[in-house]
Write a protein that holds these residues in place. Sequence first.
Motif, PDB file in Angstrom:
ATOM      1  N   ALA A 179      24.641 -13.354  11.836  1.00  0.00           N
ATOM      2  CA  ALA A 179      25.690 -12.807  12.715  1.00  0.00           C
ATOM      3  C   ALA A 179      26.496 -11.722  12.015  1.00  0.00           C
ATOM      4  O   ALA A 179      26.812 -10.685  12.606  1.00  0.00           O
ATOM      5  N   VAL A 180      26.820 -11.943  10.743  1.00  0.00           N
ATOM      6  CA  VAL A 180      27.612 -10.953  10.000  1.00  0.00           C
ATOM      7  C   VAL A 180      26.774  -9.726   9.670  1.00  0.00           C
ATOM      8  O   VAL A 180      27.256  -8.584   9.765  1.00  0.00           O
ATOM      9  N   SER A 181      25.516  -9.939   9.272  1.00  0.00           N
ATOM     10  CA  SER A 181      24.669  -8.810   8.882  1.00  0.00           C
ATOM     11  C   SER A 181      24.465  -7.835  10.036  1.00  0.00           C
ATOM     12  O   SER A 181      24.357  -6.623   9.828  1.00  0.00           O
ATOM     13  N   LEU A 229      20.961   7.070  -1.820  1.00  0.00           N
ATOM     14  CA  LEU A 229      22.307   7.498  -2.206  1.00  0.00           C
ATOM     15  C   LEU A 229      23.291   7.455  -1.044  1.00  0.00           C
ATOM     16  O   LEU A 229      24.381   6.899  -1.168  1.00  0.00           O
ATOM     17  N   PRO A 230      22.966   8.031   0.123  1.00  0.00           N
ATOM     18  CA  PRO A 230      23.895   7.884   1.257  1.00  0.00           C
ATOM     19  C   PRO A 230      24.070   6.434   1.684  1.00  0.00           C
ATOM     20  O   PRO A 230      25.166   6.041   2.115  1.00  0.00           O
ATOM     21  N   LEU A 231      23.021   5.632   1.559  1.00  0.00           N
ATOM     22  CA  LEU A 231      23.116   4.216   1.929  1.00  0.00           C
ATOM     23  C   LEU A 231      24.098   3.488   1.027  1.00  0.00           C
ATOM     24  O   LEU A 231      24.863   2.624   1.497  1.00  0.00           O
ATOM     25  N   ILE A 232      24.110   3.817  -0.250  1.00  0.00           N
ATOM     26  CA  ILE A 232      25.042   3.184  -1.179  1.00  0.00           C
ATOM     27  C   ILE A 232      26.481   3.538  -0.809  1.00  0.00           C
ATOM     28  O   ILE A 232      27.381   2.686  -0.832  1.00  0.00           O
ATOM     29  N   THR A 233      26.712   4.803  -0.446  1.00  0.00           N
ATOM     30  CA  THR A 233      28.050   5.217  -0.029  1.00  0.00           C
ATOM     31  C   THR A 233      28.500   4.435   1.196  1.00  0.00           C
ATOM     32  O   THR A 233      29.631   3.924   1.253  1.00  0.00           O
ATOM     33  N   VAL A 234      27.635   4.331   2.182  1.00  0.00           N
ATOM     34  CA  VAL A 234      27.969   3.603   3.409  1.00  0.00           C
ATOM     35  C   VAL A 234      28.182   2.125   3.113  1.00  0.00           C
ATOM     36  O   VAL A 234      29.081   1.496   3.686  1.00  0.00           O
ATOM     37  N   THR A 235      27.404   1.565   2.204  1.00  0.00           N
ATOM     38  CA  THR A 235      27.556   0.153   1.854  1.00  0.00           C
ATOM     39  C   THR A 235      28.926  -0.116   1.244  1.00  0.00           C
ATOM     40  O   THR A 235      29.552  -1.148   1.523  1.00  0.00           O
ATOM     41  N   GLY A 236      29.414   0.808   0.430  1.00  0.00           N
ATOM     42  CA  GLY A 236      30.754   0.646  -0.132  1.00  0.00           C
ATOM     43  C   GLY A 236      31.820   0.589   0.943  1.00  0.00           C
ATOM     44  O   GLY A 236      32.759  -0.217   0.877  1.00  0.00           O
ATOM     45  N   VAL A 237      31.683   1.448   1.948  1.00  0.00           N
ATOM     46  CA  VAL A 237      32.637   1.427   3.072  1.00  0.00           C
ATOM     47  C   VAL A 237      32.461   0.160   3.892  1.00  0.00           C
ATOM     48  O   VAL A 237      33.434  -0.433   4.376  1.00  0.00           O
ATOM     49  N   TYR A 241      34.271  -3.943   6.311  1.00  0.00           N
ATOM     50  CA  TYR A 241      33.816  -4.534   7.578  1.00  0.00           C
ATOM     51  C   TYR A 241      33.101  -5.857   7.329  1.00  0.00           C
ATOM     52  O   TYR A 241      33.204  -6.788   8.141  1.00  0.00           O
ATOM     53  N   LEU A 242      32.387  -5.945   6.221  1.00  0.00           N
ATOM     54  CA  LEU A 242      31.668  -7.175   5.904  1.00  0.00           C
ATOM     55  C   LEU A 242      32.639  -8.330   5.699  1.00  0.00           C
ATOM     56  O   LEU A 242      32.436  -9.429   6.239  1.00  0.00           O
ATOM     57  N   GLY A 244      35.659  -8.572   6.867  1.00  0.00           N
ATOM     58  CA  GLY A 244      36.246  -8.905   8.160  1.00  0.00           C
ATOM     59  C   GLY A 244      35.300  -9.712   9.027  1.00  0.00           C
ATOM     60  O   GLY A 244      35.705 -10.685   9.679  1.00  0.00           O
ATOM     61  N   GLY A 245      34.023  -9.331   9.021  1.00  0.00           N
ATOM     62  CA  GLY A 245      33.039 -10.076   9.791  1.00  0.00           C
ATOM     63  C   GLY A 245      32.835 -11.478   9.268  1.00  0.00           C
ATOM     64  O   GLY A 245      32.634 -12.426  10.044  1.00  0.00           O
ATOM     65  N   VAL A 246      32.895 -11.639   7.945  1.00  0.00           N
ATOM     66  CA  VAL A 246      32.747 -12.963   7.355  1.00  0.00           C
ATOM     67  C   VAL A 246      33.890 -13.874   7.800  1.00  0.00           C
ATOM     68  O   VAL A 246      33.669 -15.054   8.113  1.00  0.00           O
ATOM     69  N   ILE A 247      35.104 -13.349   7.841  1.00  0.00           N
ATOM     70  CA  ILE A 247      36.247 -14.155   8.270  1.00  0.00           C
ATOM     71  C   ILE A 247      36.064 -14.628   9.705  1.00  0.00           C
ATOM     72  O   ILE A 247      36.310 -15.796  10.036  1.00  0.00           O
ATOM     73  N   VAL A 248      35.619 -13.729  10.586  1.00  0.00           N
ATOM     74  CA  VAL A 248      35.377 -14.108  11.981  1.00  0.00           C
ATOM     75  C   VAL A 248      34.263 -15.148  12.065  1.00  0.00           C
ATOM     76  O   VAL A 248      34.372 -16.148  12.788  1.00  0.00           O
ATOM     77  N   ALA A 249      33.181 -14.928  11.323  1.00  0.00           N
ATOM     78  CA  ALA A 249      32.052 -15.864  11.354  1.00  0.00           C
ATOM     79  C   ALA A 249      32.464 -17.229  10.821  1.00  0.00           C
ATOM     80  O   ALA A 249      31.994 -18.266  11.328  1.00  0.00           O
ATOM     81  N   GLU A 250      33.314 -17.268   9.819  1.00  0.00           N
ATOM     82  CA  GLU A 250      33.757 -18.545   9.278  1.00  0.00           C
ATOM     83  C   GLU A 250      34.546 -19.343  10.308  1.00  0.00           C
ATOM     84  O   GLU A 250      34.437 -20.572  10.359  1.00  0.00           O
ATOM     85  N   VAL A 251      35.311 -18.645  11.132  1.00  0.00           N
ATOM     86  CA  VAL A 251      36.056 -19.339  12.188  1.00  0.00           C
ATOM     87  C   VAL A 251      35.094 -19.850  13.261  1.00  0.00           C
ATOM     88  O   VAL A 251      35.205 -20.993  13.718  1.00  0.00           O
ATOM     89  N   VAL A 252      34.128 -19.017  13.653  1.00  0.00           N
ATOM     90  CA  VAL A 252      33.179 -19.407  14.699  1.00  0.00           C
ATOM     91  C   VAL A 252      32.321 -20.577  14.249  1.00  0.00           C
ATOM     92  O   VAL A 252      32.091 -21.531  15.015  1.00  0.00           O
TER      93      VAL A 252
END
Length: 308
Positions: A179-181, A229-237, A241-242, A244-252
């Motif tokens: 769900a988070v991924s 290289l662009p993927l690594i940059t996006v992964t840092g950003v 979001y990851l 935040g998504g983990v927090i929501v998933a933990e509640v669900v």
Amino acid sequence: MQSFFLGRVLQAAFIIFFIAVSVFLILRLSAGDPARIRAPVFARPDVIEQYRKDFGTDRPVIAQLGSFFAGVAKGDLGSSFRFQEPVIDLIARALPKTLLLAATALAISLTLAIVLGSMAALRPNSFWGWLSSALAAFGQAAPVFWFGVVLVLIFSITLKWFPSGGFSGPLSLVLPAIAVSLSILPTQLRVLRAAMEATLRQDFIRTAHAFGLRERRIVFVYALRNACLPLITVTGVDIGYLLGGVIVAEVVFNFPGIGELALVALNARDYPLIQGITIVTATTFVLVNLLIDLLYGWIDPRIRLEQP
């Protein structure tokens, strides 16, 4: 090189300090008194005042802020109002599970992004190109809480393949990690596909083909290394979001991690616990982004840190 590291460390320290002060002040200015929440419903005013003294919220805000940072300097994040335990102990029990869930979700999203993005770049009009576009669109539109409920209904309640919540072993990670991924996969997939398509048109790729190298080696060794290289940059950003998504998933999924702990702390107006979770989360985010910056020079030898 040393000045670069020093500058980044100072920048990271300032960001964490700013976040900690902001959260501290916002909590004190927001509605809600932890003493009234903690005290019995019909408690007398003197009982409520005693709770305030015990919590330290009867003092001026500046004095509370000074005491808080004095404790942080000693590695003490205070004691939880709700659990009456040291905040650092509560976080130490919940954080490893959250990091495990986040790492699993990140591994799933990166694997799918690299495999599907590469195949879609090689054959844009094939099934792989269609699957890549469809998965990216679905992930962009499906919120974590909705997709998590759907996964529980299908794979837990109907098929009974995985646990519906809690943490009882590796199987408990599967549904929340998926769900988070899905929440961070669309951006990674689109970025890698576009970077791979551009890389495959470069001269050194045509030269590799001319020398008779196998296509698999050209794509997954030479082209992928540059496209990452662009993927690594996006992964840092996406780390933000990851989390935040983990927090929501933990509640669900009723997952015993930082997200569930933060929800309890917010409902109880547990200032020390909320502040501790915020500092730890912000520190994790800043350090991960610092490590990602340092990966550039290792992946692409052409990149060098500027010397003063």
